[in-house]
Scaffold this motif. Structure first.
Motif, short mmCIF file in Angstrom:
data_model
loop_
_atom_site.label_atom_id
_atom_site.label_comp_id
_atom_site.label_asym_id
_atom_site.label_seq_id
_atom_site.Cartn_x
_atom_site.Cartn_y
_atom_site.Cartn_z
N VAL A 1 0.85 -1.20 0.00
CA VAL A 1 0.00 0.00 0.00
C VAL A 1 0.88 1.25 0.00
O VAL A 1 0.68 2.17 -0.80
CB VAL A 1 -0.95 0.00 1.21
N ASP A 2 1.87 1.28 0.88
CA ASP A 2 2.77 2.43 0.92
C ASP A 2 3.48 2.62 -0.42
O ASP A 2 3.61 3.75 -0.91
CB ASP A 2 3.81 2.25 2.03
N ARG A 3 3.92 1.53 -1.00
CA ARG A 3 4.60 1.61 -2.31
C ARG A 3 3.66 2.18 -3.37
O ARG A 3 4.06 3.04 -4.17
CB ARG A 3 5.08 0.21 -2.70
N ALA B 1 4.12 10.35 -6.87
CA ALA B 1 5.21 10.70 -7.79
C ALA B 1 4.74 10.84 -9.23
O ALA B 1 5.16 11.76 -9.94
CB ALA B 1 6.30 9.63 -7.69
N GLU B 2 3.85 9.95 -9.68
CA GLU B 2 3.44 9.90 -11.08
C GLU B 2 2.17 10.70 -11.38
O GLU B 2 1.93 11.08 -12.53
CB GLU B 2 3.23 8.44 -11.51
N ARG B 3 1.33 10.90 -10.37
CA ARG B 3 0.05 11.61 -10.51
C ARG B 3 -0.83 11.05 -11.64
O ARG B 3 -1.35 11.79 -12.49
CB ARG B 3 0.29 13.11 -10.74
N ILE C 1 -3.29 4.69 -16.23
CA ILE C 1 -3.12 3.72 -15.15
C ILE C 1 -1.65 3.34 -15.04
O ILE C 1 -1.01 3.01 -16.04
CB ILE C 1 -3.96 2.45 -15.41
N VAL C 2 -1.12 3.43 -13.83
CA VAL C 2 0.24 2.98 -13.55
C VAL C 2 0.15 1.66 -12.82
O VAL C 2 -0.57 1.53 -11.82
CB VAL C 2 1.00 4.01 -12.70
N THR C 3 0.85 0.67 -13.33
CA THR C 3 0.79 -0.68 -12.77
C THR C 3 1.93 -0.90 -11.79
O THR C 3 3.07 -0.51 -12.05
CB THR C 3 0.86 -1.73 -13.89
N ILE C 4 1.60 -1.55 -10.68
CA ILE C 4 2.62 -1.95 -9.71
C ILE C 4 2.75 -3.46 -9.78
O ILE C 4 1.74 -4.19 -9.76
CB ILE C 4 2.27 -1.45 -8.29
N ARG C 5 3.99 -3.95 -9.92
CA ARG C 5 4.23 -5.37 -10.16
C ARG C 5 5.08 -5.98 -9.06
O ARG C 5 5.94 -5.32 -8.47
CB ARG C 5 4.93 -5.57 -11.50
N ALA C 6 4.84 -7.26 -8.81
CA ALA C 6 5.67 -8.03 -7.89
C ALA C 6 6.97 -8.44 -8.58
O ALA C 6 7.06 -8.43 -9.81
CB ALA C 6 4.92 -9.27 -7.41
N ASP C 7 7.96 -8.79 -7.79
CA ASP C 7 9.25 -9.20 -8.35
C ASP C 7 9.12 -10.50 -9.14
O ASP C 7 9.84 -10.71 -10.13
CB ASP C 7 10.29 -9.37 -7.24
#
Length: 230
Positions: A111-113, A120-122, A177-183
């Motif tokens: 969540v923090d990430r 940062a990206e807005r 949309i900015v995607t957040i990915r797992a390693d």
């Protein structure tokens, strides 16, 4: 208040596949407490708010969350998008995090990430759902409030209103949309509690933990659940 990015947890007691799951007790805590305990540790997102329904079945859930000091906003039972609108009318914030209450092993660090990425990206939306690499039960969306309210006013399909965000993921939507990915790709893993079987798996794991569940990273807990689904 405009600078705040709250975490809004959607939760209700009614569930056909796993009745009253959010209020079931596991190792001395209600299932909803596991979710809220974790999200209270967020550094980048606050306050924490529970959005539940105004159905009498959710009176006990609302009372429980209020008693533990978590603000509760109540709205339509099946119109979850309308429920989020009710929260934003009470808390006029720039953006919010959407979390499901049946995610007792949610990792607050993700969540923090996601919130830091949003700042940062807005974008219109930060999501780890549209391109899933995290397990189910680690689903996180950070949504611009103005964008959400503009879309909500045009959501007429009951399915869109119940599930809230599929509207944003349609190819023709045009949202940024900015995607957040797992390693690593863990999309096949389930850490959610949606069925009786998943509840029993969660209960077994929770009872065996030597520390509160929120202290563990998701990738420490996922294998424990996988072992019990084999």
């Amino acid at each position: 208040m405009q600078d705040l990015i709250p975490v809004i947890v959607q939760a209700r007691t009614g569930s056909q596949r796993c009745p009253a799951k959010v209020m079931r007790a596991v190792a001395g805590r209600r299932l909803i407490d596991y979710t809220l305990d974790a999200l209270e540790r967020c550094r980048s997102a606050r306050p924490l708010i529970v959005a539940t329904s105004d159905d009498p079945l959710d009176d006990a859930l609302a009372a429980h969350c209020t008693a533990r000091g978590t603000p509760v906003i109540r709205g339509p039972l099946l119109d979850v998008a309308g429920r989020f609108r009710c929260v934003l009318e009470r808390f006029p914030v720039r953006a919010f995090v959407r979390i499901s209450g049946d995610s007792p092993l949610i990792d607050y660090r993700i969540v923090d990430r996601a919130v830091e990425l949003f700042r940062a990206e807005r974008p219109d939306l930060v999501s780890n759902v549209v391109e899933r690499t995290f397990p189910k039960g680690q689903s996180i969306e950070v949504i611009d409030s103005a964008i959400f309210l503009g879309a909500e006013s045009r959501m007429h399909d009951p399915a869109d209103r119940e599930h809230v965000t599929p509207w944003f993921y349609r190819p023709e939507s045009g949202y940024r949309i900015v995607t957040i990915r797992a390693d690593t790709d863990a999309s096949a893993t389930s850490m959610v509690v949606d069925t009786e079987e998943e509840f029993q798996r969660f209960r077994q794991v929770a009872r065996e933990l030597s520390a509160p569940a929120w202290r563990y990273h998701w990738h420490e807990l996922a294998p424990k659940l996988e072992e019990r689904s084999a």
